[in-house]
Design a protein around this motif. Structure first.
Motif, PDB file in Angstrom:
ATOM      1  N   UNK A 299     -66.571  80.361 -48.682  1.00 55.90           N
ATOM      2  CA  UNK A 299     -67.940  79.914 -48.920  1.00 55.90           C
ATOM      3  C   UNK A 299     -68.324  78.770 -47.985  1.00 55.90           C
ATOM      4  N   UNK A 300     -67.426  77.801 -47.821  1.00 61.49           N
ATOM      5  CA  UNK A 300     -67.732  76.665 -46.953  1.00 61.49           C
ATOM      6  C   UNK A 300     -67.852  77.091 -45.496  1.00 61.49           C
ATOM      7  N   UNK A 301     -66.991  78.010 -45.066  1.00 62.04           N
ATOM      8  CA  UNK A 301     -67.052  78.477 -43.681  1.00 62.04           C
ATOM      9  C   UNK A 301     -68.352  79.230 -43.403  1.00 62.04           C
ATOM     10  N   UNK A 302     -68.808  79.992 -44.378  1.00 65.03           N
ATOM     11  CA  UNK A 302     -70.108  80.664 -44.223  1.00 65.03           C
ATOM     12  C   UNK A 302     -71.234  79.648 -44.098  1.00 65.03           C
ATOM     13  N   UNK A 303     -71.210  78.653 -44.998  1.00 66.51           N
ATOM     14  CA  UNK A 303     -72.278  77.644 -44.976  1.00 66.51           C
ATOM     15  C   UNK A 303     -72.271  76.858 -43.678  1.00 66.51           C
ATOM     16  N   UNK A 304     -71.085  76.418 -43.236  1.00 65.82           N
ATOM     17  CA  UNK A 304     -71.012  75.631 -42.002  1.00 65.82           C
ATOM     18  C   UNK A 304     -71.507  76.439 -40.804  1.00 65.82           C
ATOM     19  N   UNK A 305     -71.097  77.704 -40.739  1.00 69.28           N
ATOM     20  CA  UNK A 305     -71.482  78.540 -39.599  1.00 69.28           C
ATOM     21  C   UNK A 305     -72.984  78.798 -39.576  1.00 69.28           C
ATOM     22  N   UNK A 306     -73.546  79.146 -40.733  1.00 71.56           N
ATOM     23  CA  UNK A 306     -74.979  79.467 -40.749  1.00 71.56           C
ATOM     24  C   UNK A 306     -75.832  78.212 -40.590  1.00 71.56           C
ATOM     25  N   UNK A 307     -75.388  77.106 -41.153  1.00 72.13           N
ATOM     26  CA  UNK A 307     -76.173  75.875 -41.029  1.00 72.13           C
ATOM     27  C   UNK A 307     -76.166  75.339 -39.605  1.00 72.13           C
ATOM     28  N   UNK A 308     -75.005  75.337 -38.958  1.00 73.85           N
ATOM     29  CA  UNK A 308     -74.973  74.790 -37.602  1.00 73.85           C
ATOM     30  C   UNK A 308     -75.734  75.707 -36.640  1.00 73.85           C
ATOM     31  N   UNK A 309     -75.596  77.024 -36.793  1.00 72.05           N
ATOM     32  CA  UNK A 309     -76.306  77.919 -35.881  1.00 72.05           C
ATOM     33  C   UNK A 309     -77.815  77.860 -36.107  1.00 72.05           C
ATOM     34  N   UNK A 310     -78.229  77.748 -37.363  1.00 70.00           N
ATOM     35  CA  UNK A 310     -79.663  77.630 -37.654  1.00 70.00           C
ATOM     36  C   UNK A 310     -80.249  76.388 -36.991  1.00 70.00           C
ATOM     37  N   UNK A 311     -79.538  75.272 -37.106  1.00 75.29           N
ATOM     38  CA  UNK A 311     -80.032  74.027 -36.502  1.00 75.29           C
ATOM     39  C   UNK A 311     -80.073  74.105 -34.979  1.00 75.29           C
ATOM     40  N   UNK A 312     -79.044  74.701 -34.397  1.00 73.61           N
ATOM     41  CA  UNK A 312     -79.013  74.842 -32.935  1.00 73.61           C
ATOM     42  C   UNK A 312     -80.179  75.704 -32.469  1.00 73.61           C
ATOM     43  N   UNK A 313     -80.402  76.813 -33.134  1.00 70.79           N
ATOM     44  CA  UNK A 313     -81.512  77.705 -32.764  1.00 70.79           C
ATOM     45  C   UNK A 313     -82.846  76.985 -32.897  1.00 70.79           C
ATOM     46  N   UNK A 314     -83.010  76.245 -33.978  1.00 69.70           N
ATOM     47  CA  UNK A 314     -84.257  75.506 -34.177  1.00 69.70           C
ATOM     48  C   UNK A 314     -84.469  74.461 -33.091  1.00 69.70           C
ATOM     49  N   UNK A 315     -83.414  73.745 -32.751  1.00 68.90           N
ATOM     50  CA  UNK A 315     -83.536  72.717 -31.718  1.00 68.90           C
ATOM     51  C   UNK A 315     -83.844  73.342 -30.357  1.00 68.90           C
ATOM     52  N   UNK A 316     -83.223  74.450 -30.053  1.00 67.75           N
ATOM     53  CA  UNK A 316     -83.498  75.117 -28.778  1.00 67.75           C
ATOM     54  C   UNK A 316     -84.929  75.636 -28.741  1.00 67.75           C
ATOM     55  N   UNK A 317     -85.420  76.117 -29.847  1.00 64.28           N
ATOM     56  CA  UNK A 317     -86.785  76.586 -29.921  1.00 64.28           C
ATOM     57  C   UNK A 317     -87.776  75.455 -29.705  1.00 64.28           C
ATOM     58  N   UNK A 318     -87.462  74.284 -30.206  1.00 65.66           N
ATOM     59  CA  UNK A 318     -88.336  73.133 -30.072  1.00 65.66           C
ATOM     60  C   UNK A 318     -88.251  72.503 -28.692  1.00 65.66           C
ATOM     61  N   UNK A 319     -87.076  72.675 -28.042  1.00 67.96           N
ATOM     62  CA  UNK A 319     -86.838  71.929 -26.807  1.00 67.96           C
ATOM     63  C   UNK A 319     -86.828  72.806 -25.580  1.00 67.96           C
ATOM     64  N   UNK A 320     -87.001  74.115 -25.739  1.00 73.71           N
ATOM     65  CA  UNK A 320     -86.850  75.039 -24.606  1.00 73.71           C
ATOM     66  C   UNK A 320     -87.734  74.703 -23.416  1.00 73.71           C
ATOM     67  N   UNK A 321     -88.914  74.210 -23.698  1.00 74.49           N
ATOM     68  CA  UNK A 321     -89.840  73.937 -22.593  1.00 74.49           C
ATOM     69  C   UNK A 321     -89.792  72.500 -22.106  1.00 74.49           C
ATOM     70  N   UNK A 322     -88.844  71.727 -22.670  1.00 71.29           N
ATOM     71  CA  UNK A 322     -88.751  70.312 -22.318  1.00 71.29           C
ATOM     72  C   UNK A 322     -87.571  70.078 -21.386  1.00 71.29           C
ATOM     73  N   UNK A 323     -87.792  69.793 -20.110  1.00 67.64           N
ATOM     74  CA  UNK A 323     -86.669  69.514 -19.217  1.00 67.64           C
ATOM     75  C   UNK A 323     -85.986  68.218 -19.607  1.00 67.64           C
ATOM     76  N   UNK A 324     -84.695  68.176 -19.340  1.00 67.33           N
ATOM     77  CA  UNK A 324     -83.945  66.957 -19.674  1.00 67.33           C
ATOM     78  C   UNK A 324     -84.138  65.899 -18.605  1.00 67.33           C
TER      79      UNK A 324
END
Length: 324
Positions: A299-324
Motif C-alpha cells: 500500500x505504501x509503495x503504491x501511494x509513494x509511486x503515484x504521489x511522486x509521479x503525480x506531483x512531477x507531472x503537475x510541476x512539468x505541466x506548470x513549468x514546461x514553457x518556463x526556461x530555467x
C-alpha cells in the motif's frame, strides 16, 4: 499540425507499476543505469525531471542536467538531495511526506510488542532446544527461565519527533493503553494533541519504557542518541529506530544491549546501507534488525509511486514553457 514534445522523466530506481503507468501516459520515460556511466550521463543530460528513492542526488549531477526542472523524491526525507544546489539552480523538489506514515507506524508498534513479549528471544530458545519434555509444562519452564514478557498496557512510550509518523505511532499506541509523551521543539505547544509534550529530551529518555525516533538525519542530529542518552533510559527499556541510521551511536547501542541495561532494540536503518555482515550488530543480544523495510508495504509503495509521479507531472505541466 505541430506535435508537442513530451517531457522526459528519468527514473533512477524502480517504483511501483502504478507509478510507471501514470508516467507513461504523460511523459517520455527513461530508466537510468545503476552505475554512473556514459548512458547515465546521456539520459541525465536530456531529463526534464528525475525520480529518485535513496540515491544521492548531488550538485554535480544537477549541473549535468541542463534541462532539469523537477526532482521527485519517492519518500519523505530529502537528506539525499542537495537542496541548496537545487534551490540555486531553480529546480523544484517534491516529496511524498505522508505516503508511508501508516506503514512505518505499524512497524514501530509491531517491533515494540515483539520486544515487550520477548518473541525473538523465546523463539530462539525454543529452536535451540532450551525446553525439555521432562521439565514440566512449557509455561512453567518459561517462568523458571525468566523469559516472561510484559504487557503494553501501562507502559510509557517516548517519541523523539512527533510529526506525521510520530503522531500516527501515538494514535496506535494509545489504543493499547500506552502512555505517550513526545519531545519535538518544532511543534506548536498551544495546539491540543493526544499525547504529552515534554520540553527536555533528557526528561523524556529518563521516563520512557520505549523510545522511538522520528526525526530527519543531517549534521545536527548525528548521534542524537549516544551512550549518555542510552544509559539515561530506565533499565529494561527498549529503543526503536526506523528513521535514520546516523541518529544512533551503533557501538554505544551494542554496549548497552550487551550489558543488559536495555532489554532490547529494533533497528531498521543504518549509517551505511546495507550494514557490514561482519558488524557486531549481528551478534548483539535482543536486537531486531530489519533491512530498511518499515515503509515497504504494497500500500505504501503504491501511494509513494503515484504521489511522486503525480506531483512531477503537475510541476512539468506548470513549468514546461518556463526556461530555467
Amino acid at each position: 499540425m505541430s506535435i508537442t514534445k513530451l517531457p522526459l522523466v528519468a527514473l533512477m530506481e524502480s517504483i511501483h507499476p502504478m507509478g510507471i503507468e501514470l508516467l507513461m501516459k504523460h511523459c517520455e520515460l527513461e530508466h537510468m543505469p545503476s552505475a554512473e556511466n556514459d548512458e547515465f550521463e546521456k539520459i541525465l543530460g536530456k531529463a526534464d525531471a528525475v525520480i529518485i528513492r535513496s540515491t544521492l542526488f548531488t550538485e554535480e549531477m544537477m549541473k549535468k542536467a541542463p534541462n532539469l526542472k523537477v526532482i521527485g523524491r519517492h519518500g519523505a526525507g530529502t537528506d539525499n538531495i542537495d537542496l541548496t544546489a537545487a534551490k540555486n539552480l531553480g529546480i523544484k523538489v517534491v516529496t511524498t511526506p505522508q505516503a508511508n506514515t501508516a506503514s512505518v507506524a505499524e512497524y514501530v508498534i509491531t517491533v515494540a510488542l515483539m520486544l515487550l513479549k520477548r518473541i525473538p528471544e523465546v523463539s530462539t530458545s525454543l529452536r535451540q532446544g532450551a525446553f525439555s519434555s521432562n521439565a514440566g509444562s512449557l509455561p512453567g519452564q518459561v517462568d523458571r527461565a525468566s523469559l516472561t514478557g510484559r504487557e503494553a498496557n501501562g507502559t510509557r512510550l517516548g517519541l523523539i519527533g512527533a510529526g506525521a509518523i510520530g503522531a500516527a505511532v501515538a494514535r496506535l499506541a494509545s489504543h493499547l493503553g500506552i502512555h505517550v509523551a513526545a519531545y519535538d521543539p518544532y511543534l506548536d505547544k498551544t495546539k491540543e494533541r493526544p499525547f504529552e509534550l515534554v520540553d527536555d529530551l533528557d526528561e523524556l529518555l529518563s521516563r520512557s519504557d520505549i523510545v522511538s525516533l522520528h526525526v530527519p538525519g543531517g549534521p545536527d542530529s548525528h548521534h542524537l542518541i549516544g551512550r549518555r542518552e542510552l544509559e539515561m533510559m530506565p533499565p529494561g527499556a527498549i529503543l526503536i529506530n526506523a528513521a535514520r541510521g546516523e541518529l544512533v551511536d551503533q557501538e554505544a547501542l551494542i554496549s548497552v544491549l550487551e550489558s543488559g541495561h536495555l532489554a532490547g532494540a529494533a533497528i531498521d536503518v543504518y549509517a551505511t546501507e546495507p550494514p557490514d555482515p561482519n558488524s557486531r550488530l549481528f551478534c548483539a543480544p535482543n536486537l531486531i534488525l530489519t533491512p530498511h523495510m518499515a515503509a515497504m508495504t504494497e500500500e505504501a509503495l503504491q501511494r509513494m509511486a503515484t504521489q511522486v509521479t503525480t506531483q512531477v507531472i503537475q510541476e512539468l505541466g506548470q513549468m514546461q514553457s518556463m526556461p530555467r
